[in-house]
Design an enzyme around this catalytic site. Structure first.
Site, PDB file in Angstrom:
ATOM      1  N   TYR A 193       3.750 -15.090   5.814  1.00  0.00           N
ATOM      2  CA  TYR A 193       2.483 -16.045   5.684  1.00  0.00           C
ATOM      3  C   TYR A 193       3.566 -17.504   6.602  1.00  0.00           C
ATOM      4  O   TYR A 193       3.551 -18.672   6.475  1.00  0.00           O
ATOM      5  CB  TYR A 193       1.998 -16.517   3.991  1.00  0.00           C
ATOM      6  CG  TYR A 193       0.749 -15.797   3.844  1.00  0.00           C
ATOM      7  CD1 TYR A 193       0.200 -15.376   4.777  1.00  0.00           C
ATOM      8  CD2 TYR A 193       1.452 -14.617   3.113  1.00  0.00           C
ATOM      9  CE1 TYR A 193      -1.398 -15.186   4.031  1.00  0.00           C
ATOM     10  CE2 TYR A 193       0.213 -13.644   2.375  1.00  0.00           C
ATOM     11  CZ  TYR A 193      -0.972 -13.842   2.976  1.00  0.00           C
ATOM     12  OH  TYR A 193      -1.964 -13.264   2.355  1.00  0.00           O
TER      13      TYR A 193
ATOM     14  N   HIS B 261      -3.247  -8.039  -5.230  1.00  0.00           N
ATOM     15  CA  HIS B 261      -3.333  -6.696  -3.690  1.00  0.00           C
ATOM     16  C   HIS B 261      -3.961  -5.768  -5.017  1.00  0.00           C
ATOM     17  O   HIS B 261      -2.970  -4.529  -4.990  1.00  0.00           O
ATOM     18  CB  HIS B 261      -2.596  -6.471  -3.368  1.00  0.00           C
ATOM     19  CG  HIS B 261      -1.838  -7.831  -1.832  1.00  0.00           C
ATOM     20  ND1 HIS B 261      -1.274  -7.651  -1.481  1.00  0.00           N
ATOM     21  CD2 HIS B 261      -2.501  -8.723  -1.782  1.00  0.00           C
ATOM     22  CE1 HIS B 261      -1.770  -8.660  -0.123  1.00  0.00           C
ATOM     23  NE2 HIS B 261      -2.555  -9.513  -0.697  1.00  0.00           N
TER      24      HIS B 261
ATOM     25  N   GLN C  90      -5.735 -12.038  -8.973  1.00  0.00           N
ATOM     26  CA  GLN C  90      -7.003 -11.141  -8.372  1.00  0.00           C
ATOM     27  C   GLN C  90      -7.043 -10.877  -9.171  1.00  0.00           C
ATOM     28  O   GLN C  90      -8.412  -9.638  -8.144  1.00  0.00           O
ATOM     29  CB  GLN C  90      -6.436 -10.961  -6.663  1.00  0.00           C
ATOM     30  CG  GLN C  90      -5.687 -11.537  -6.192  1.00  0.00           C
ATOM     31  CD  GLN C  90      -5.486 -11.285  -4.747  1.00  0.00           C
ATOM     32  OE1 GLN C  90      -5.132 -10.661  -4.282  1.00  0.00           O
ATOM     33  NE2 GLN C  90      -4.806 -12.539  -3.234  1.00  0.00           N
TER      34      GLN C  90
ATOM     35  N   GLU D 168      -8.411  -6.236   9.301  1.00  0.00           N
ATOM     36  CA  GLU D 168      -8.499  -4.626   9.305  1.00  0.00           C
ATOM     37  C   GLU D 168      -9.644  -3.761   9.135  1.00  0.00           C
ATOM     38  O   GLU D 168     -10.169  -3.835   8.278  1.00  0.00           O
ATOM     39  CB  GLU D 168      -7.195  -2.923   9.764  1.00  0.00           C
ATOM     40  CG  GLU D 168      -6.177  -3.719   9.740  1.00  0.00           C
ATOM     41  CD  GLU D 168      -5.067  -2.823   9.587  1.00  0.00           C
ATOM     42  OE1 GLU D 168      -4.071  -2.704   9.885  1.00  0.00           O
ATOM     43  OE2 GLU D 168      -5.481  -1.706   8.645  1.00  0.00           O
TER      44      GLU D 168
ATOM     45  N   TYR E 103      -2.114   5.439   8.175  1.00  0.00           N
ATOM     46  CA  TYR E 103      -2.687   3.772   8.406  1.00  0.00           C
ATOM     47  C   TYR E 103      -1.535   2.417   9.146  1.00  0.00           C
ATOM     48  O   TYR E 103      -1.818   1.601   9.215  1.00  0.00           O
ATOM     49  CB  TYR E 103      -3.752   3.147   7.873  1.00  0.00           C
ATOM     50  CG  TYR E 103      -4.561   3.887   8.012  1.00  0.00           C
ATOM     51  CD1 TYR E 103      -5.968   3.868   9.427  1.00  0.00           C
ATOM     52  CD2 TYR E 103      -5.257   5.313   7.570  1.00  0.00           C
ATOM     53  CE1 TYR E 103      -7.187   4.980   9.353  1.00  0.00           C
ATOM     54  CE2 TYR E 103      -6.078   6.472   7.214  1.00  0.00           C
ATOM     55  CZ  TYR E 103      -6.862   5.899   8.656  1.00  0.00           C
ATOM     56  OH  TYR E 103      -7.979   6.512   8.629  1.00  0.00           O
TER      57      TYR E 103
END
Length: 413
Positions: A309, A192, A128, A288, A298
């Site tokens: 998963y 991430h 990513q 979210e 948060y």
């Protein structure tokens, strides 16, 4: 060219009223006055949720479905991009786009695309990672300065970093590229990174960072001594903003603005209120939308509306705890929210101040109607295109421009 003529779902017609609905979305009452008329229908999500977790309040998930009442066109104006990730509008109406492998492109509103712009630091584009979000200096028209986020290769792994540079007058390269901030610690992973960046109204940079996904780093989202899983607020020199919130835990980094995030790939400032909104990837369920408050926690991974998963619960399977913020809205199953923008143009009056979010696994653009800090309606745009929508921005012409992982550039007007 595709012209989209909305169909009207069965539901209540609001003439100057918002409906506040129960979880079933069919028992409603009026509670506020708005300027435009909406037609409410069943939620757009019809699949079973991954969990049986109860929302904290009515409307936190599966808001009433809404439909754009006016025609709009959605054109694929280019297919020449290669894994685009971030898009922003230039003052002259053209678009500046990042490509994951480490180059920029400039596109016109008619789809003409420049050759790759080089001169940026080397990126680690595995998984990513790569060249991620981008924004312009508020004085770009005079200084041509850019700021961007990228995956910075380091000994022992990589990290999310912020750099700045100047777009050359010939628009072929970026000059004086300098790394101004690194979200340490370094980690050997490929997931991430977060990666969105924008200026707040005080001239400071807001940057989202991911917690790097693995169990080994996940807990660092709650660690104020780590920059992973955070929103950081820094100066244009890469230093902590002087008026950042203070965290009570010892050893807190001065650049931290909020903590407890998983993989935040969306940031947008409301054009009227100035509020900062953030979109975040959950695990299996629990994507979210958050209204960001300085100094707030948060919750990830302590509280979540998602599961592993594998299907296993996360932590103690808790969704609410004192001192941890609730998402304004969550999706279960996930849509994988990525780049987002508030619409702020008169062309589509009903879209004004609505939030538009690129959806990756959901393969559509989310439109959210937000009133008084709550989501009161949701629509899915371009759901039949079978594209992973990575980012969306408003152009100077009042159109929305969206990029997809598959290399398309859309103009929506």
């Amino acid at each position: 060219m595709k012209t989209f003529t909305p169909f009207f779902l069965k539901g209540a017609v609001l003439f100057g009223l918002i409906l506040s609905c129960t979880a079933g979305l069919y028992s409603c009452k009026t509670n506020d006055v708005i300027q435009d008329t909406m037609v409410l229908g069943p939620p757009v999500e019809t699949n079973h949720a991954e969990t049986d977790y109860a929302p904290a309040f009515v409307g936190q998930t599966r808001a009433p479905g809404v439909t754009t009442r006016s025609n709009y066109t959605a054109n694929v104006i280019s297919t020449q991009l290669t894994s685009p990730w971030g898009i922003t509008s230039l003052p002259d109406g053209r678009l500046l786009i990042t490509q994951k492998a480490g180059t920029l492109r400039i596109a016109t509103a008619t789809g003409e695309v420049s050759e790759p712009i080089t001169g940026l630091p080397t990126v680690d584009a595995a998984g990513q990672g790569g060249l991620l979000g981008i924004c312009l200096d508020p004085n770009f028209a005079s200084n041509r300065r850019l700021y961007w986020v990228f995956t910075d290769p380091q000994a022992g792994g990589n990290l999310t970093a912020v750099a700045r540079g100047v777009l050359a007058a010939n628009e072929r390269q970026v000059e004086n590229a300098t790394v101004i901030y690194r979200a340490t610690p370094v980690y050997a992973g490929t997931l991430h990174y977060g990666g969105r960046i924008l200026f707040d109204r005080t001239g400071h940079l807001l940057v989202s960072t991911g917690e790097r996904s693995d169990l080994a780093t996940r807990a660092q989202a709650q660690d104020v001594g780590s920059a992973l899983g955070k929103i950081v607020r820094i100066t244009t020199e890469g230093q902590a903003a002087a008026d950042n919130p203070t965290f009570t835990q010892g050893g807190a980094r001065a650049e931290l603005y909020t903590i407890g995030h998983r993989n935040p790939q969306g940031l947008a400032i409301h054009p009227e209120t100035g509020d900062l909104w953030q979109g975040e990837h959950g695990p299996r369920g629990g994507d979210e939308l958050n209204l960001i408050k300085p100094g707030a926690n948060y919750g990830w991974p302590t509280i979540t509306y998602g599961i592993e998963y594998s299907g296993a619960v996360i932590g103690d399977a808790i969704q609410q705890l004192p001192g941890m913020e609730q998402p304004v809205y969550y999706w279960d199953p996930v849509v994988s929210p990525s780049g987002m923008t508030f619409y702020n143009h008169s062309h589509h009056a009903a879209w004004r101040h609505n939030l538009f979010i690129g959806s990756l696994s959901g393969q559509h653009i989310v439109r959210l109607v937000i009133r008084d800090g709550k989501v009161v309606g949701e629509e899915r745009l371009l759901a039949g295109e079978n594209q992973r929508f990575r980012d969306v921005t408003q152009g100077a012409d009042g159109a929305l421009y969206a990029i997809t992982d598959q290399g398309r550039l859309y103009r929506i007007y």
